[in-house]
Design an enzyme around this catalytic site. Structure first.
Site, mmCIF file in Angstrom:
data_model
loop_
_atom_site.group_PDB
_atom_site.id
_atom_site.type_symbol
_atom_site.label_atom_id
_atom_site.label_comp_id
_atom_site.label_asym_id
_atom_site.label_seq_id
_atom_site.Cartn_x
_atom_site.Cartn_y
_atom_site.Cartn_z
ATOM 1 N N HIS A 83 16.084 3.303 -1.141
ATOM 2 C CA HIS A 83 16.374 1.944 -0.669
ATOM 3 C C HIS A 83 15.569 1.612 0.590
ATOM 4 C CE1 HIS A 83 19.833 2.045 -3.431
ATOM 5 N NE2 HIS A 83 20.055 3.256 -2.941
ATOM 6 N N SER A 92 -9.480 -11.227 9.777
ATOM 7 C CA SER A 92 -8.942 -12.577 9.891
ATOM 8 C C SER A 92 -9.992 -13.489 10.498
ATOM 9 C CB SER A 92 -7.694 -12.556 10.777
ATOM 10 O OG SER A 92 -7.360 -13.867 11.203
#
Length: 454
Positions: free
Chosen positions: A157, A279
């Site tokens: 999980h 970026s």
């Protein structure tokens, strides 16, 4: 009314464009395979026991020599007026050989012709695909071996769970990927059947030797029922796409792990900068765009598999033009999957490990199960030991992760990984692909050599 002249008649230009679709582009990948199928077919025709030969053995050799020229001709193209590769090759052979070129379609239809082209193409592609599976698995095994006992928090999980290692993480992904070969092999076996000679799905009143063409092309056997051979088109492509979709789902989980564990919050792995993008505004960014696209490409292949089955599910028996659209679906799925395998192999080979951050991920709770099992070893029943630890979690302390890794010695655990087994599986796959590739190439290349004994 304006029409376009084609080999099968005059057609309205809009109808021609609509029905031809992307075939002139897609079929360029089938030129070699169409020529091989034609070479096998014309060889069989020259041996057919009829009072007057359709083509003689010498004429069959001339056709095979001309087909070799077509395959080698880098200027050869499939035009819209050709409609498809089959008519383009027939047109070229007629230009080269005159009336002899007009005889090659005897006893077959474009239905069995495209079916055999696709199956030859898929056979070649699956062999290439399995070699790339081996390469990625080998890269993961090498990564695991290099960092075998480096402790890594195992997670369920996404929460810290139990002590694990980089070796277990890497070889776990390698094993999942290698196991997908079973699905690819199932698709390969389904594909390795020859439809040639089924014509439009109902056979022809000629003594075709379908076993002979199957053997010449290196198939396991002919598809026996001519109607079934026609309907198998599309099913074959759908089976391949289903196998590709399952493989891509496994690759996507690997990519997601690599994204997560290279985040600064984890920092377990460092991704090779050459494979990351920047970026336009943030100078510090090195983004895992390629790995994100693996997730996107996986969704595309899942969609292609669904599309192929959706295309088939309401189709009546016999040939229907819907089947034409299966070609683009499976070709795109193959291209995506093979590119993904190659790129991920590069990523894994260039990935680094930050041992300090991996060790820092071990918090007291990670050792809870180990503590409970030590109580069991001392005589406490498992469920009591479980609750004793669960009720006193605050008493847990961080232990030595290296010792925890070394303590799990059973098969497949942190100190029980069988790298020789992984090496053997990869080597066996590489050897098997090479063997089948050599046999396939030897068989098919002889068809385009007019001097080769068939």
């Amino acid at each position: 009314m304006k029409t376009e002249k084609t080999i099968t008649g005059d057609v309205d230009p809009d109808v021609l464009a609509y029905t031809v679709g992307d075939d002139p582009v897609l079929d360029m990948d089938l030129v070699q395979w169409d020529c091989l199928g034609t070479a096998a077919h014309v060889t069989m025709l020259s041996e057919m026991p009829v009072p007057r030969p359709v083509v003689t053995p010498e004429e069959a050799k001339r056709v095979r020599a001309a087909l070799a020229e077509v395959v080698a001709d880098r200027t050869f193209v499939v035009r819209e007026q050709d409609q498809d590769v089959h008519m383009a090759v027939e047109t070229r052979l007629t230009e080269m050989l005159g009336d002899l070129g007009k005889k090659i379609h005897t006893g077959r239809s474009r239905n069995d012709q495209v079916a055999v082209d696709v199956r030859l193409h898929i056979k070649d592609q699956i062999l290439g695909l399995e070699a790339e599976v081996a390469d990625l698995a080998a890269a993961l095994v090498a990564f695991g071996r290099a960092h075998d006992r480096v402790p890594m928090t195992g997670r369920t999980h996404l929460q810290p769970a139990m002590p694990s290692s980089v070796g277990v993480w890497a070889t776990g992904h390698a094993e999942m990927i290698l196991d997908q070969v079973a699905n690819l092999e199932a698709a390969y076996r389904l594909n390795d059947l020859c439809p040639l000679g089924s014509a439009a799905g109902y056979g022809v009143p000629l003594p075709l030797n379908r076993q002979r063409t199957s053997d010449l092309l290196g198939f396991a056997r002919p598809l026996h029922n001519v109607f079934g051979a026609s309907m198998a088109r599309g099913e074959d492509e759908a089976a391949l796409l289903s196998a590709l979709a399952q493989l891509m789902a496994v690759l996507s989980r690997l990519a997601e792990d690599m994204i997560l564990f290279s985040m600064p919050e984890f920092g377990y792995f460092t991704l090779p900068r050459a494979y990351c993008t920047g970026s336009s505004i943030m100078p510090q960014k090195y983004n895992p765009d390629v790995l994100e696209l693996v997730r996107s490409k996986t969704a595309q292949v899942l969609g292609l598999a669904t599309a192929s089955l959706s295309l088939l599910h309401a189709m009546p028996g016999g040939y229907n033009r819907d089947l034409q659209d299966c070609k683009g679906l499976y070709m795109k799925g193959l291209a995506i999957t093979r590119t993904t395998l190659r790129i991920l192999a590069k990523f894994v080979a260039g990935m680094g490990v930050d041992e300090a951050k991996l060790r820092a991920g071990f918090i007291p709770g990670v050792f809870a199960t180990d503590v409970a099992l030590r109580k069991v070893a001392a005589g406490t029943p498992w469920r009591e030991a479980y609750h004793q630890v669960r009720d006193n979690l605050e008493a847990l302390s961080t232990e030595d992760p290296d010792a925890a890794v070394a303590a799990k010695t059973h098969a497949g655990a942190t100190a029980g990984l069988d790298y020789a087994m992984y090496d053997g599986r990869v080597s066996a796959l590489v050897d098997d692909v090479a063997k089948r590739r050599a046999a396939f190439t030897a068989r098919t290349s002889a068809l385009l050599n007019p001097d080769a004994a068939l």
